[in-house]
Design a protein around this motif. Structure first.
Motif, PDB file in Angstrom:
ATOM      1  N   LEU A 173     -17.767  36.379 -12.191  1.00 57.82           N
ATOM      2  CA  LEU A 173     -19.092  36.246 -11.608  1.00 57.82           C
ATOM      3  C   LEU A 173     -19.458  34.788 -11.352  1.00 57.82           C
ATOM      4  O   LEU A 173     -20.371  34.502 -10.584  1.00 57.82           O
ATOM      5  CB  LEU A 173     -20.141  36.864 -12.550  1.00 57.82           C
ATOM      6  N   ILE A 174     -18.764  33.854 -12.011  1.00 56.15           N
ATOM      7  CA  ILE A 174     -19.134  32.439 -11.962  1.00 56.15           C
ATOM      8  C   ILE A 174     -17.884  31.577 -12.117  1.00 56.15           C
ATOM      9  O   ILE A 174     -16.928  31.978 -12.776  1.00 56.15           O
ATOM     10  CB  ILE A 174     -20.159  32.120 -13.091  1.00 56.15           C
ATOM     11  N   ALA A 225     -22.963  35.443 -20.331  1.00 54.17           N
ATOM     12  CA  ALA A 225     -21.759  35.249 -21.150  1.00 54.17           C
ATOM     13  C   ALA A 225     -20.678  34.510 -20.374  1.00 54.17           C
ATOM     14  O   ALA A 225     -19.976  33.653 -20.922  1.00 54.17           O
ATOM     15  CB  ALA A 225     -21.235  36.590 -21.646  1.00 54.17           C
ATOM     16  N   GLN A 226     -20.551  34.814 -19.086  1.00 56.23           N
ATOM     17  CA  GLN A 226     -19.532  34.152 -18.275  1.00 56.23           C
ATOM     18  C   GLN A 226     -19.883  32.683 -18.033  1.00 56.23           C
ATOM     19  O   GLN A 226     -19.014  31.815 -18.058  1.00 56.23           O
ATOM     20  CB  GLN A 226     -19.320  34.899 -16.962  1.00 56.23           C
ATOM     21  N   VAL A 227     -21.153  32.401 -17.808  1.00 52.54           N
ATOM     22  CA  VAL A 227     -21.586  31.007 -17.642  1.00 52.54           C
ATOM     23  C   VAL A 227     -21.303  30.236 -18.920  1.00 52.54           C
ATOM     24  O   VAL A 227     -20.747  29.128 -18.893  1.00 52.54           O
ATOM     25  CB  VAL A 227     -23.086  30.938 -17.273  1.00 52.54           C
ATOM     26  N   GLU A 228     -21.686  30.813 -20.050  1.00 52.47           N
ATOM     27  CA  GLU A 228     -21.452  30.154 -21.338  1.00 52.47           C
ATOM     28  C   GLU A 228     -19.969  29.827 -21.516  1.00 52.47           C
ATOM     29  O   GLU A 228     -19.610  28.696 -21.850  1.00 52.47           O
ATOM     30  CB  GLU A 228     -21.927  31.063 -22.471  1.00 52.47           C
ATOM     31  N   GLN A 229     -19.101  30.793 -21.268  1.00 49.38           N
ATOM     32  CA  GLN A 229     -17.664  30.567 -21.457  1.00 49.38           C
ATOM     33  C   GLN A 229     -17.138  29.512 -20.493  1.00 49.38           C
ATOM     34  O   GLN A 229     -16.340  28.653 -20.880  1.00 49.38           O
ATOM     35  CB  GLN A 229     -16.876  31.876 -21.281  1.00 49.38           C
ATOM     36  N   ALA A 230     -17.574  29.536 -19.255  1.00 52.08           N
ATOM     37  CA  ALA A 230     -17.114  28.541 -18.283  1.00 52.08           C
ATOM     38  C   ALA A 230     -17.516  27.134 -18.722  1.00 52.08           C
ATOM     39  O   ALA A 230     -16.713  26.199 -18.657  1.00 52.08           O
ATOM     40  CB  ALA A 230     -17.654  28.864 -16.894  1.00 52.08           C
ATOM     41  N   TYR A 231     -18.764  26.964 -19.186  1.00 54.52           N
ATOM     42  CA  TYR A 231     -19.214  25.648 -19.679  1.00 54.52           C
ATOM     43  C   TYR A 231     -18.419  25.235 -20.912  1.00 54.52           C
ATOM     44  O   TYR A 231     -18.035  24.072 -21.048  1.00 54.52           O
ATOM     45  CB  TYR A 231     -20.711  25.675 -19.995  1.00 54.52           C
ATOM     46  N   ALA A 270      -8.783  31.223 -24.388  1.00 50.80           N
ATOM     47  CA  ALA A 270      -7.565  30.412 -24.393  1.00 50.80           C
ATOM     48  C   ALA A 270      -6.316  31.222 -24.066  1.00 50.80           C
ATOM     49  O   ALA A 270      -5.332  30.676 -23.582  1.00 50.80           O
ATOM     50  CB  ALA A 270      -7.403  29.714 -25.748  1.00 50.80           C
ATOM     51  N   ASP A 271      -6.351  32.534 -24.308  1.00 48.27           N
ATOM     52  CA  ASP A 271      -5.211  33.404 -24.011  1.00 48.27           C
ATOM     53  C   ASP A 271      -5.317  34.043 -22.636  1.00 48.27           C
ATOM     54  O   ASP A 271      -4.511  34.903 -22.294  1.00 48.27           O
ATOM     55  CB  ASP A 271      -5.089  34.485 -25.084  1.00 48.27           C
ATOM     56  N   GLY A 272      -6.340  33.660 -21.861  1.00 44.51           N
ATOM     57  CA  GLY A 272      -6.498  34.204 -20.518  1.00 44.51           C
ATOM     58  C   GLY A 272      -7.216  35.533 -20.450  1.00 44.51           C
ATOM     59  O   GLY A 272      -7.303  36.136 -19.381  1.00 44.51           O
ATOM     60  N   ARG A 273      -7.743  35.994 -21.595  1.00 42.28           N
ATOM     61  CA  ARG A 273      -8.457  37.275 -21.613  1.00 42.28           C
ATOM     62  C   ARG A 273      -9.869  37.105 -21.066  1.00 42.28           C
ATOM     63  O   ARG A 273     -10.535  36.096 -21.339  1.00 42.28           O
ATOM     64  CB  ARG A 273      -8.523  37.825 -23.032  1.00 42.28           C
ATOM     65  N   PRO A 274     -10.362  38.104 -20.313  1.00 45.85           N
ATOM     66  CA  PRO A 274     -11.729  38.046 -19.783  1.00 45.85           C
ATOM     67  C   PRO A 274     -12.771  37.976 -20.897  1.00 45.85           C
ATOM     68  O   PRO A 274     -12.617  38.594 -21.944  1.00 45.85           O
ATOM     69  CB  PRO A 274     -11.877  39.359 -19.009  1.00 45.85           C
ATOM     70  N   VAL A 275     -13.825  37.205 -20.649  1.00 48.86           N
ATOM     71  CA  VAL A 275     -14.961  37.086 -21.562  1.00 48.86           C
ATOM     72  C   VAL A 275     -16.202  37.545 -20.798  1.00 48.86           C
ATOM     73  O   VAL A 275     -16.443  37.114 -19.677  1.00 48.86           O
ATOM     74  CB  VAL A 275     -15.149  35.629 -22.036  1.00 48.86           C
ATOM     75  N   GLY A 276     -16.977  38.433 -21.389  1.00 51.06           N
ATOM     76  CA  GLY A 276     -18.246  38.853 -20.809  1.00 51.06           C
ATOM     77  C   GLY A 276     -18.159  39.623 -19.512  1.00 51.06           C
ATOM     78  O   GLY A 276     -18.899  39.323 -18.575  1.00 51.06           O
ATOM     79  N   PRO A 277     -17.318  40.646 -19.417  1.00 52.72           N
ATOM     80  CA  PRO A 277     -17.255  41.408 -18.173  1.00 52.72           C
ATOM     81  C   PRO A 277     -18.644  41.931 -17.767  1.00 52.72           C
ATOM     82  O   PRO A 277     -19.336  42.533 -18.582  1.00 52.72           O
ATOM     83  CB  PRO A 277     -16.314  42.566 -18.495  1.00 52.72           C
ATOM     84  N   GLY A 278     -19.048  41.651 -16.556  1.00 50.11           N
ATOM     85  CA  GLY A 278     -20.333  42.122 -16.051  1.00 50.11           C
ATOM     86  C   GLY A 278     -21.546  41.395 -16.596  1.00 50.11           C
ATOM     87  O   GLY A 278     -22.670  41.721 -16.234  1.00 50.11           O
ATOM     88  N   ASP A 279     -21.357  40.399 -17.456  1.00 49.10           N
ATOM     89  CA  ASP A 279     -22.462  39.688 -18.110  1.00 49.10           C
ATOM     90  C   ASP A 279     -22.483  38.237 -17.622  1.00 49.10           C
ATOM     91  O   ASP A 279     -21.696  37.404 -18.081  1.00 49.10           O
ATOM     92  CB  ASP A 279     -22.261  39.749 -19.630  1.00 49.10           C
ATOM     93  N   LEU A 280     -23.371  37.939 -16.678  1.00 55.05           N
ATOM     94  CA  LEU A 280     -23.420  36.602 -16.081  1.00 55.05           C
ATOM     95  C   LEU A 280     -23.663  35.526 -17.126  1.00 55.05           C
ATOM     96  O   LEU A 280     -22.986  34.494 -17.129  1.00 55.05           O
ATOM     97  CB  LEU A 280     -24.486  36.548 -14.984  1.00 55.05           C
TER      98      LEU A 280
END
Length: 139
Positions: free
Chosen positions: A129-130, A55-61, A43-53
């Motif tokens: 990544l996603i 984790a990034q998919v989960e956050q995007a969903y 919510a603050d614009g900070r990256p979630v799951g750098p390099g971890d596909l």
């Protein structure tokens, strides 16, 4: 056939019946929501799951669900997803599936929707990544 509040999901006869998505959705609601691509940012614009596909998919969903909640919807109201994946290859499919499954478990939803997966060279920022775009229909 799966039925949500305003979305009916199905695999029509004469088309393949994939396990991980549906070929079609039929929307019967009155409000259509077009959501910009969601990425792995909190919510603050900070990256979630750098390099971890996964984790990034989960956050995007989860971000898709958060956006829909703001207008009175849920992930069940999603009629179609478009997923953009950097340097896509089939070796990444398990990580994609893991991220979707983790988000679905947190949200308590069936994540199986009509989806188009597009491999891209890059996204808007180098750590992404996603990106997941959604169209939803609400009552």
């Amino acid at each position: 056939m799966l039925r949500g509040m305003t979305i009916e999901l199905l695999n029509p006869e004469g088309l393949p019946k994939p396990d991980v998505y549906r070929q079609m959705s039929i929307a019967t609601g009155s409000r259509t929501v077009f959501l910009a691509g969601q990425v792995a940012r909190d919510a603050d614009g900070r990256p979630v799951g750098p390099g971890d596909l996964a984790a990034q998919v989960e956050q995007a969903y989860l971000n898709v669900a958060t956006a829909l909640a703001a207008v009175g919807g849920t992930f069940d109201d999603v009629a179609k997803l478009t997923v953009y994946a950097v340097d896509w290859n089939m070796d990444k499919l398990p990580q994609l599936g893991e991220g979707v499954a983790r988000a679905a478990a947190k949200l308590g939803v069936d994540p199986v929707k009509p989806v188009t997966l597009i491999g891209v060279v890059a996204l808007g920022e180098p750590d992404l990544l996603i990106e997941v775009e959604a169209t939803a229909v609400l009552d």
